[in-house]
Design an enzyme around this catalytic site. Structure first.
Site, PDB file in Angstrom:
ATOM      1  N   SER A 142       0.829  -1.191   0.000  1.00 17.06           N
ATOM      2  CA  SER A 142       0.000   0.000   0.000  1.00 17.06           C
ATOM      3  C   SER A 142       0.873   1.255   0.000  1.00 17.06           C
ATOM      4  O   SER A 142       1.796   1.364  -0.795  1.00 17.06           O
ATOM      5  CB  SER A 142      -0.962  -0.050   1.196  1.00 17.06           C
ATOM      6  OG  SER A 142      -2.077   0.768   0.986  1.00 17.06           O
TER       7      SER A 142
ATOM      8  N   ASP B  75      -8.589  -5.157  -6.343  1.00 14.66           N
ATOM      9  CA  ASP B  75      -8.115  -4.046  -5.516  1.00 14.66           C
ATOM     10  C   ASP B  75      -8.402  -2.705  -6.185  1.00 14.66           C
ATOM     11  O   ASP B  75      -7.764  -2.363  -7.191  1.00 14.66           O
ATOM     12  CB  ASP B  75      -6.616  -4.189  -5.267  1.00 14.66           C
ATOM     13  CG  ASP B  75      -6.064  -3.102  -4.379  1.00 14.66           C
ATOM     14  OD1 ASP B  75      -6.873  -2.386  -3.743  1.00 14.66           O
ATOM     15  OD2 ASP B  75      -4.835  -2.972  -4.303  1.00 14.66           O
TER      16      ASP B  75
ATOM     17  N   HIS C 296      -6.283  -6.612  -2.048  1.00 17.61           N
ATOM     18  CA  HIS C 296      -5.247  -5.626  -1.768  1.00 17.61           C
ATOM     19  C   HIS C 296      -4.036  -6.270  -1.101  1.00 17.61           C
ATOM     20  O   HIS C 296      -4.135  -6.865  -0.028  1.00 17.61           O
ATOM     21  CB  HIS C 296      -5.833  -4.560  -0.844  1.00 17.61           C
ATOM     22  CG  HIS C 296      -4.946  -3.388  -0.599  1.00 17.61           C
ATOM     23  ND1 HIS C 296      -4.710  -2.410  -1.535  1.00 17.61           N
ATOM     24  CD2 HIS C 296      -4.227  -3.021   0.489  1.00 17.61           C
ATOM     25  CE1 HIS C 296      -3.905  -1.495  -1.041  1.00 17.61           C
ATOM     26  NE2 HIS C 296      -3.587  -1.840   0.183  1.00 17.61           N
TER      27      HIS C 296
END
Length: 514
Positions: free
Chosen positions: A170, A432, A457
C-alpha cells in the site's frame, strides 16, 4: 483503524470501543497459520535520526524504532527491509509472509522499519499541526536511506556492501519504489505491492472499482445497496426518518439530518465497511467480511426483510465482531477527537490523525461518492466533506488549493503512474480498487508490473497457502525470480560500493550481530 490498506477512510469511520488495525489482523492470521519464524528470533532496537534531514543547521534528533530477524542470514547474504507505513508496525511481517519466504531462500537478514510519527516513533513532543510539518514522504524516505546506509556499513565486513531489497504494501509500497527512485546507489530493488502512485484529491474511481467487484460476485448485491441508499435518502426528510436511521445503524447520537457532514459521515461509513470487504476479502473468522459474505448478507432475505435492513446489518455485524457499541457520525465529536494532539490519544495512537494530515497535504486519496457508477449514494459524501475535515482539524489554511499544490508536488517528485525507475516490481490484484492509482508503465525495461487475477489488496505479501489462486502462486514465483536476478547482478553495479564508503549512522541498544 481501517487504514489505507489499508483504506484512506472514506468518512473516518469511528466505532465506539473499536479501532481495527491491519497489524492486529495480520497477527490473528499468523496465529492460525503457525508462522515459520519464532517470535524470539525478532529483536527490537532503535536508530538515531535527524528531525529535519534537509536543514543542516537543525540538529534536533530522535530515536526511530526498527525490528530485525537474523535467523536466516548467511555469510555475505543480502538485507531485506520491510518498509513501515501509516500505522503501528507488526512484527508478524518478520515471522512469515512473502519477504520472509524470500529471506529463507536467499539467506537474507530481515528488518522492519517503523515510519516516523507512527507506532512508537515520537520525533516531537506532540502531534500538533506544527510538529506534523516534519511528516512528509521526503523526510520518511531520508529516514529510510540513512537506515539502509547504516545497515550496509554494519553488515559489510570491509568488503562489498550487502545488497538491499525493500518490500512494502500500500502506501509503504509507494515508499519502497520511491526509495529505489531517489536512492538507487543504496537500494538494489523494491517489491511494491498495491502501491498507489498517483496522488489525487477526488478518487471517485475507488468506489467504481468496489462496485465492479461486488457486481462480479452478484449483480443483485449492487442493486440492493443502491436500493438501500435510496431508502436512506428518503428517510432523511421523512417524519421519524432520522430516528429510524439512528436505530437501524446503531448511531452513538441521534442523527441530525440538517447537518450535511453528519449525513455524509453516515453514508461514507457504510460505503467504507463494504469497501473493506472488497479490499481485504477476508474471512469472518478474522473479524471482517469477504466479498462473498458481505453480498450474502445484503441479498439474503433471512438477514432482513428489506435491502435497507440488510444494509444496516453490515454495520450491526461489524459492531458485534468488534465488541463495539455504536457508530459515531457527529462531525463535531469526530473533529474533537482528531484535534487531540497528545501521543496517548486514540486517534494518534492508531495513526489516524497523522494519516489524515498526510492526505490533507500530499496525497488526497479521498474516496468520494461523485461517480454515478457506484451504488453508495451519488453526491452523499463529496470531496468537500473530506476537505472540510482537513480545515476543521488542522486549521483554515488547509484548503483545497493547499492540497492541490501538495498533490502536484508529489506527482512531480515521483513520476506519478509512470516513474522513471528501474528494479521495481509492482503487483496489483484485480479486486483491488487501489490499482486505479497504480503503475501504468515505466521508461525502464527493468521495471515490472504484475496483475494478479482474483487477488485483493496486497494479497501477495502474505504467506503462500494452498488456497492461493494459480495467478497468485505464479506471481510469487515471478517475484522470487526477479529478486534473485537483482541479487545476482555483477558486483560492478553501483549499489555494491565498498562498505567503507557507506555513511556511518548511530544505532542505539546495539549488539554485535555481524
Amino acid at each position: 483503524m481501517v487504514a489505507l490498506a489499508t483504506l484512506v477512510i472514506l468518512a473516518c469511520v469511528i466505532l465506539e470501543q473499536l479501532w481495527l488495525d491491519e497489524a492486529g489482523t495480520f497477527e490473528r492470521i499468523l496465529a492460525a497459520a503457525s508462522p515459520t519464524t519464532r517470535q524470539s528470533a525478532i529483536q527490537e532496537t532503535w536508530i538515531t535520526q535527524r528531525l529535519d534531514h534537509f536543514n543542516p543547521a537543525d540538529t534536533r534528533i530522535w530515536e526511530q524504532r526498527y525490528f530485525q530477524n537474523l535467523e536466516h542470514l548467511r555469510e555475505g547474504g543480502p538485507l531485506f527491509v520491510f518498509v513501515g507505513g501509516e500505522e503501528p508496525t507488526s512484527t508478524a511481517w518478520l515471522q512469515d509472509g512473502q519477504m520472509m519466504a524470500l529471506a529463507r531462500t536467499y539467506g537474507a537478514a530481515a528488518f522492519l522499519l517503523e515510519h516516523r510519527f507512527y507506532g512508537a516513533n515520537r520525533p516531537t513532543e506532540d502531534v500538533s499541526t506544527e510538529s506534523l510539518a516534519y511528516l512528509t514522504t521526503e523526510q520518511a524516505l531520508a529516514d529510510l536511506a540513512l537506515f539502509v546506509a547504516a545497515l550496509r556499513g554494519r553488515h559489510g565486513g570491509g568488503g562489498a556492501a550487502p545488497r538491499v531489497v525493500l518490500f512494502g504494501r500500500s502506501y509503504a509500497a509507494s515508499l519502497a519504489a520511491w526509495a529505489r527512485l531517489k536512492y538507487p546507489h543504496l537500494v538494489a530493488g523494491a517489491v511494491a505491492s498495491s502501491a498507489p502512485l498517483l496522488a489525487k484529491a477526488d478518487f471517485r474511481e475507488f468506489l467504481e472499482g468496489v462496485a465492479v467487484v461486488l457486481g462480479d460476485e452478484s449483480p443483485d448485491c449492487v442493486a440492493h445497496i443502491r436500493a438501500a441508499t435510496a431508502e436512506m435518502k428518503r428517510l432523511l426528510t421523512a417524519d421519524g426518518g432520522p430516528q429510524e436511521l439512528t436505530q437501524l445503524f446503531s448511531l452513538c447520537r441521534p442523527l441530525n439530518a440538517s447537518r450535511s457532514h453528519d449525513v455524509a459521515k453516515l453514508f461514507g461509513s457504510m460505503a467504507a465497511l463494504v469497501a473493506t470487504a472488497v479490499t481485504d476479502n477476508a474471512a469472518l473468522a478474522d473479524g471482517r467480511d469477504s466479498v462473498a459474505s458481505a453480498c450474502n448478507l445484503l441479498v439474503n432475505a433471512s438477514f432482513g426483510a428489506t435491502p435497507l435492513r440488510r444494509y444496516a446489518g453490515v454495520m450491526g455485524r461489524q459492531l458485534r465482531l468488534s465488541s463495539s457499541r455504536c457508530l459515531l457520525v457527529d462531525e463535531d465529536a469526530v473533529v474533537a477527537r482528531y484535534r487531540n494532539t497528545s501521543w496517548g490519544s486514540r486517534q494518534v495512537a492508531s495513526g489516524d490523525r497523522q494519516w489524515l494530515y498526510q492526505t490533507c497535504t500530499q496525497f488526497g486519496f479521498y474516496q468520494t461518492s461523485e461517480s454515478v457508477l457506484q451504488p453508495f449514494g451519488v453526491g452523499m459524501f463529496p470531496l468537500e466533506h473530506s476537505l472540510h475535515l482537513c480545515s476543521a482539524v488542522f486549521g483554515e489554511r488547509f484548503t483545497k488549493d493547499l492540497l492541490e499544490e501538495g498533490i502536484a508536488r508529489t506527482n512531480l517528485l515521483y513520476g506519478a503512474v509512470t516513474p522513471e525507475v528501474s528494479n521495481v516490481v509492482f503487483l496489483y490484484g484485480s479486486m483491488d480498487p487501489w490499482s486505479y492509482l497504480g503503475a501504468q508503465g515505466s521508461r525502464s525495461q527493468d521495471t515490472y508490473t504484475i496483475d494478479i487475477e482474483g487477488a485483493a489488496h496486497a494479497a501477495d505479501m502474505s504467506a503462500a497457502s494452498a488456497a492461493d489462486s494459480p495467478d497468485l502462486a505464479q506471481a510469487r514465483l515471478a517475484v522470487e525470480d526477479i529478486v534473485g536476478d537483482w541479487l545476482a547482478r555483477d558486483a560492478e553495479e553501483p549499489w555494491l560500493q565498498p562498505a567503507d564508503m557507506v555513511v556511518d549512522v548511530e544505532f542505539d541498544n546495539d549488539t554485535d550481530t555481524s
